[in-house]
Enzyme design. Structure first.
Site, PDB file in Angstrom:
ATOM      1  N   PRO A 249      41.849  81.060  59.707  1.00 21.36           N
ATOM      2  CA  PRO A 249      40.729  81.981  59.515  1.00 21.36           C
ATOM      3  C   PRO A 249      39.460  81.382  60.114  1.00 21.36           C
ATOM      4  O   PRO A 249      39.209  80.179  59.988  1.00 21.36           O
ATOM      5  CB  PRO A 249      40.600  82.110  57.990  1.00 21.36           C
ATOM      6  CG  PRO A 249      41.339  80.956  57.420  1.00 21.36           C
ATOM      7  CD  PRO A 249      42.361  80.514  58.434  1.00 21.36           C
TER       8      PRO A 249
ATOM      9  N   GLY B  91      33.033  79.658  71.213  1.00 20.65           N
ATOM     10  CA  GLY B  91      34.352  80.086  71.652  1.00 20.65           C
ATOM     11  C   GLY B  91      34.724  81.383  70.951  1.00 20.65           C
ATOM     12  O   GLY B  91      34.021  81.833  70.031  1.00 20.65           O
ATOM     13  N   ASP B  92      35.784  82.008  71.418  1.00 15.11           N
ATOM     14  CA  ASP B  92      36.271  83.253  70.807  1.00 15.11           C
ATOM     15  C   ASP B  92      35.248  84.382  70.865  1.00 15.11           C
ATOM     16  O   ASP B  92      35.178  85.213  69.962  1.00 15.11           O
ATOM     17  CB  ASP B  92      36.699  83.029  69.347  1.00 15.11           C
ATOM     18  CG  ASP B  92      37.672  81.868  69.233  1.00 15.11           C
ATOM     19  OD1 ASP B  92      38.602  81.833  70.045  1.00 15.11           O
ATOM     20  OD2 ASP B  92      37.494  81.016  68.357  1.00 15.11           O
TER      21      ASP B  92
ATOM     22  N   GLY C  68      35.386  86.681  73.011  1.00 17.50           N
ATOM     23  CA  GLY C  68      36.038  87.825  73.659  1.00 17.50           C
ATOM     24  C   GLY C  68      35.970  87.705  75.178  1.00 17.50           C
ATOM     25  O   GLY C  68      35.931  88.705  75.882  1.00 17.50           O
ATOM     26  N   LYS C  69      35.991  86.476  75.664  1.00 14.66           N
ATOM     27  CA  LYS C  69      35.934  86.264  77.115  1.00 14.66           C
ATOM     28  C   LYS C  69      37.135  86.882  77.813  1.00 14.66           C
ATOM     29  O   LYS C  69      37.003  87.465  78.878  1.00 14.66           O
ATOM     30  CB  LYS C  69      35.909  84.753  77.436  1.00 14.66           C
ATOM     31  CG  LYS C  69      34.650  84.058  77.005  1.00 14.66           C
ATOM     32  CD  LYS C  69      34.703  82.576  77.326  1.00 14.66           C
ATOM     33  CE  LYS C  69      35.739  81.822  76.502  1.00 14.66           C
ATOM     34  NZ  LYS C  69      35.462  81.774  75.061  1.00 14.66           N
TER      35      LYS C  69
ATOM     36  N   GLY D  40      42.927  80.393  74.055  1.00 15.41           N
ATOM     37  CA  GLY D  40      43.921  81.399  73.702  1.00 15.41           C
ATOM     38  C   GLY D  40      43.395  82.758  74.079  1.00 15.41           C
ATOM     39  O   GLY D  40      42.275  83.098  73.731  1.00 15.41           O
ATOM     40  N   HIS D  41      44.147  83.513  74.838  1.00 21.16           N
ATOM     41  CA  HIS D  41      43.706  84.871  75.111  1.00 21.16           C
ATOM     42  C   HIS D  41      44.895  85.813  75.112  1.00 21.16           C
ATOM     43  O   HIS D  41      46.012  85.444  75.418  1.00 21.16           O
ATOM     44  CB  HIS D  41      42.901  84.974  76.408  1.00 21.16           C
ATOM     45  CG  HIS D  41      43.391  84.100  77.508  1.00 21.16           C
ATOM     46  ND1 HIS D  41      42.831  82.875  77.767  1.00 21.16           N
ATOM     47  CD2 HIS D  41      44.383  84.260  78.386  1.00 21.16           C
ATOM     48  CE1 HIS D  41      43.463  82.319  78.777  1.00 21.16           C
ATOM     49  NE2 HIS D  41      44.405  83.132  79.177  1.00 21.16           N
ATOM     50  N   THR D  42      44.615  87.013  74.725  1.00 21.18           N
ATOM     51  CA  THR D  42      45.648  88.035  74.659  1.00 21.18           C
ATOM     52  C   THR D  42      45.344  89.060  75.736  1.00 21.18           C
ATOM     53  O   THR D  42      44.219  89.537  75.840  1.00 21.18           O
ATOM     54  CB  THR D  42      45.609  88.733  73.283  1.00 21.18           C
ATOM     55  OG1 THR D  42      45.641  87.704  72.285  1.00 21.18           O
ATOM     56  CG2 THR D  42      46.802  89.634  73.089  1.00 21.18           C
TER      57      THR D  42
ATOM     58  N   ARG E  12      39.782  56.065  82.997  1.00 25.73           N
ATOM     59  CA  ARG E  12      40.469  55.713  84.250  1.00 25.73           C
ATOM     60  C   ARG E  12      41.883  55.197  84.027  1.00 25.73           C
ATOM     61  O   ARG E  12      42.352  54.289  84.690  1.00 25.73           O
ATOM     62  CB  ARG E  12      39.632  54.703  85.049  1.00 25.73           C
ATOM     63  CG  ARG E  12      38.334  55.338  85.515  1.00 25.73           C
ATOM     64  CD  ARG E  12      37.318  54.346  85.898  1.00 25.73           C
ATOM     65  NE  ARG E  12      36.923  53.536  84.769  1.00 25.73           N
ATOM     66  CZ  ARG E  12      35.776  52.850  84.710  1.00 25.73           C
ATOM     67  NH1 ARG E  12      34.944  52.885  85.712  1.00 25.73           N
ATOM     68  NH2 ARG E  12      35.499  52.137  83.658  1.00 25.73           N
TER      69      ARG E  12
ATOM     70  N   GLN F 195      36.625  78.189  75.784  1.00 27.10           N
ATOM     71  CA  GLN F 195      35.744  77.701  74.712  1.00 27.10           C
ATOM     72  C   GLN F 195      34.310  78.228  74.901  1.00 27.10           C
ATOM     73  O   GLN F 195      34.133  79.285  75.477  1.00 27.10           O
ATOM     74  CB  GLN F 195      35.791  76.171  74.599  1.00 27.10           C
ATOM     75  CG  GLN F 195      37.123  75.638  74.089  1.00 27.10           C
ATOM     76  CD  GLN F 195      38.156  75.425  75.177  1.00 27.10           C
ATOM     77  OE1 GLN F 195      37.856  74.973  76.264  1.00 27.10           O
ATOM     78  NE2 GLN F 195      39.397  75.746  74.907  1.00 27.10           N
TER      79      GLN F 195
ATOM     80  N   ASN G 207      44.268  74.572  74.616  1.00 24.13           N
ATOM     81  CA  ASN G 207      43.499  74.822  73.386  1.00 24.13           C
ATOM     82  C   ASN G 207      42.889  76.225  73.410  1.00 24.13           C
ATOM     83  O   ASN G 207      42.490  76.746  72.385  1.00 24.13           O
ATOM     84  CB  ASN G 207      42.388  73.773  73.193  1.00 24.13           C
ATOM     85  CG  ASN G 207      41.531  73.556  74.428  1.00 24.13           C
ATOM     86  OD1 ASN G 207      41.877  73.993  75.522  1.00 24.13           O
ATOM     87  ND2 ASN G 207      40.423  72.873  74.265  1.00 24.13           N
TER      88      ASN G 207
HETATM   89  P1  IMP Z   1      40.070  70.589  70.801  1.00 23.19           P
HETATM   90  O1  IMP Z   1      39.547  71.351  71.958  1.00 23.19           O
HETATM   91  O2  IMP Z   1      41.485  70.956  70.431  1.00 23.19           O
HETATM   92  O3  IMP Z   1      39.901  69.109  70.954  1.00 23.19           O
HETATM   93  O4  IMP Z   1      39.217  70.992  69.517  1.00 23.19           O
HETATM   94  C1  IMP Z   1      37.853  70.598  69.397  1.00 23.19           C
HETATM   95  C2  IMP Z   1      37.015  71.675  68.754  1.00 23.19           C
HETATM   96  O5  IMP Z   1      36.918  72.791  69.625  1.00 23.19           O
HETATM   97  C3  IMP Z   1      37.582  72.234  67.447  1.00 23.19           C
HETATM   98  O6  IMP Z   1      36.506  72.566  66.595  1.00 23.19           O
HETATM   99  C4  IMP Z   1      38.309  73.485  67.882  1.00 23.19           C
HETATM  100  O7  IMP Z   1      38.401  74.424  66.838  1.00 23.19           O
HETATM  101  C5  IMP Z   1      37.391  73.967  68.985  1.00 23.19           C
HETATM  102  N1  IMP Z   1      38.102  74.790  69.976  1.00 23.19           N
HETATM  103  C6  IMP Z   1      38.914  74.363  70.965  1.00 23.19           C
HETATM  104  N2  IMP Z   1      39.369  75.380  71.700  1.00 23.19           N
HETATM  105  C7  IMP Z   1      38.822  76.489  71.180  1.00 23.19           C
HETATM  106  C8  IMP Z   1      38.878  77.877  71.534  1.00 23.19           C
HETATM  107  O8  IMP Z   1      39.520  78.291  72.495  1.00 23.19           O
HETATM  108  N3  IMP Z   1      38.147  78.717  70.738  1.00 23.19           N
HETATM  109  C9  IMP Z   1      37.400  78.288  69.699  1.00 23.19           C
HETATM  110  N4  IMP Z   1      37.303  77.008  69.346  1.00 23.19           N
HETATM  111  C10 IMP Z   1      38.010  76.124  70.076  1.00 23.19           C
HETATM  112 MG    MG Z   2      39.907  82.340  72.904  1.00 24.12          MG
END
Ligand code: IMP
Ligand code: MG
Length: 459
Positions: A331, A11-12, A14-15, A39-41, A141, A232, A37
């Site tokens: 971090p 994840g992260d 830079g998609k 996040g993008h800017t 279910r 992700q 979960n």
């Molecule tokens: P959850 O998706 O909140 O259940 O988190 C499960 C795992 O996926 C954790 O290690 C989070 O840090 C990671 N995670 C979830 N969403 C992201 C994302 O957008 N970027 C990076 N890691 C993520």
């Molecule tokens: Mg992201």
């Protein structure tokens, strides 16, 4: 045609920037998994928009779709839409009737379970958004789908069944008092029902729900271009990632079919672009063989922030790259590029092309390393083992590349590939060769203009 954007790492990668870059050519941008979960800017006309659920294309006047594979928290959805409207935009977001709804008790349970696990240092480090508990209910279910919000009888029946179970879980397994919870209404059927009906009314009034497969297939039949925006990354995919340190959905390319209702043939017949960060980061716990330094609380066995060359290097890259979580601000752990991980990712996704980001962040280092292979029990292996415990036993065999100088990256973006410092090109071409996929774009800065584009996947 379709272009699917997939994170190749944790994840992260830079998609968001890449979706933004190529999303302009698309008519529809659809998410196929995950929820808030992500996040993008997005930066548009100098204004910054932070989004976690609304597809970024919606800021630019595209139709945004949240496919059936997503989990949708209506609070977040409406919050983001309202914030965009306040800033003068009119985002067009459609939500699949088959998508599951994140309800208040999902967030509560995410928190309770993480806290319980943390007592034995086995927490996942989730984003706390209720993602896991919602997918659990889907597979069990007992979930509430977006379409259920319009049907009072079904909704009430579902809630009565599921909330009784959740209450028992909280009280009997975790031995907590519901009335002591920050939001006791999260486990109150009447309060939940009212809230859910309100969500349903707004979705209906704004005419936001669709049958995602039908909607997207119609768009494709009309000759429109669709981008599937993965959230992700592959190594936190519930099937192909490092279980249990994963999210509860399938960010891999197959998820684009299952999570939208478009056939695998169509998805696979289009482009599947793997997004690679030029180094590696991870939020939360779990192994990371090429990690430099560590982050207390997340890196296993790392109890004290100390000195050391590698830690300085990790700190340097973290600061240069702004490697702090978009959603949580935490971090990120930092490491060298892990090529066995990327080989696994390329196999699982079938990348037709790559976008490699953050090459500028590494500029100025004397040397840049990659984990080329692993050493596992004295044997050299080239891809990730299937269990996380075995992955943790892997020692990376590092390969060193000469570093490249810091240059005016905005100029590089204008001038094109040949303007990229030669050593950086050597590094990029190595990655492309190892993954047997062409480079479509190279990110040399945070803005969408700061990219060197070699190939436009929609052309
Ligand atoms: P959850 O998706 O909140 O259940 O988190 C499960 C795992 O996926 C954790 O290690 C989070 O840090 C990671 N995670 C979830 N969403 C992201 C994302 O957008 N970027 C990076 N890691 C993520
Ligand atoms: Mg992201």
């Amino acid at each position: 045609m379709t272009v699917t954007i997939v994170g190749s790492q944790l994840g992260d990668e830079g998609k968001g920037g890449i979706v933004d870059l190529w999303g302009d050519a698309a008519d529809v941008v659809a998410r196929y998994q995950g929820g808030d979960n992500a996040g993008h800017t997005v930066v548009e006309d100098g204004t910054e928009y932070k989004l976690s659920l609304v597809p970024s294309g919606a800021v630019r006047g595209k139709i945004g779709v949240l496919g059936n594979g997503c989990v949708v928290n209506p609070e977040t959805l409406f919050g983001e839409i309202d914030a965009l409207r306040e800033r003068g935009l009119d985002p067009d977001v459609r939500v699949a009737e088959r998508a599951h709804v994140i309800l208040p008790y999902h967030r509560v349970l995410d928190g309770i379970e993480e806290k319980a696990k943390s007592e034995s240092d086995s927490e996942i480090g989730t984003t706390g958004r209720g993602i896991g508990p919602t997918y659990e209910d889907k597979a069990g279910r007992r979930g509430v789908r977006v379409g259920d919000l319009f049907n009072p009888d079904v909704l009430r029946e579902r809630l009565e069944y599921v909330v009784a179970q959740k209450r028992a879980l909280v009280e009997e397994v975790y031995e907590l008092d519901v009335s002591d919870l920050e939001d006791p209404d999260a486990l109150d059927v009447d309060a939940l029902y009212e809230k859910a009906r309100e969500y349903g009314r707004r979705l209906q009034e704004d005419d936001m729900t669709v049958n995602s497969g039908e909607f997207l297939a119609d768009a494709l039949d009309e000759g429109r271009d669709v981008m599937f925006e993965g959230a992700q990354g592959t190594i936190i995919d519930i099937d192909h990632g490092n279980y249990p340190y994963v999210t509860s959905s399938n960010p891999t390319a197959g998820g684009a079919a299952v999570g939208t209702g478009i056939s695998p043939g169509v998805v696979g017949g289009g482009e599947v672009v793997g997004i690679v960060k030029g180094y590696l980061t991870r939020v939360g716990s779990g192994p990371l063989p090429t990690e430099l330094g560590g982050v207390v609380g997340d890196t296993p066995g790392y109890d004290e922030q100390g000195g050391g060359d590698n830690e300085d290097l990790a700190t340097y890259i973290r600061e240069e790259g702004g490697e702090y979580g978009t959603v949580t601000g935490r971090p990120r752990r930092v490491g060298w590029l892990d090529i066995p991980m990327l080989r696994h990712s390329a196999r699982a996704n079938g990348f037709t092309g790559l976008a490699i980001n953050h090459i500028d962040v590494l500029a100025g280092l004397d040397e840049v390393k990659v984990g080329h292979s692993y050493d596992l029990d004295g044997e050299e292996i080239f891809t990730m083992p299937a269990t996380t415990e075995r992955w943790a036993d892997c020692e990376p065999n590092l390969r060193s590349f000469d570093g490249w100088e810091d240059v005016n990256w905005a100029e590089v973006a204008e001038e094109g590939y040949e303007a990229i410092p030669e050593n950086a090109r050597t590094y990029l071409e190595y990655v492309s060769d190892e993954l047997d996929a062409d480079i479509y774009a190279i990110g040399v800065g945070p803005g969408r203009e700061e990219s060197v584009v070699l190939e436009d996947p929609f052309e």
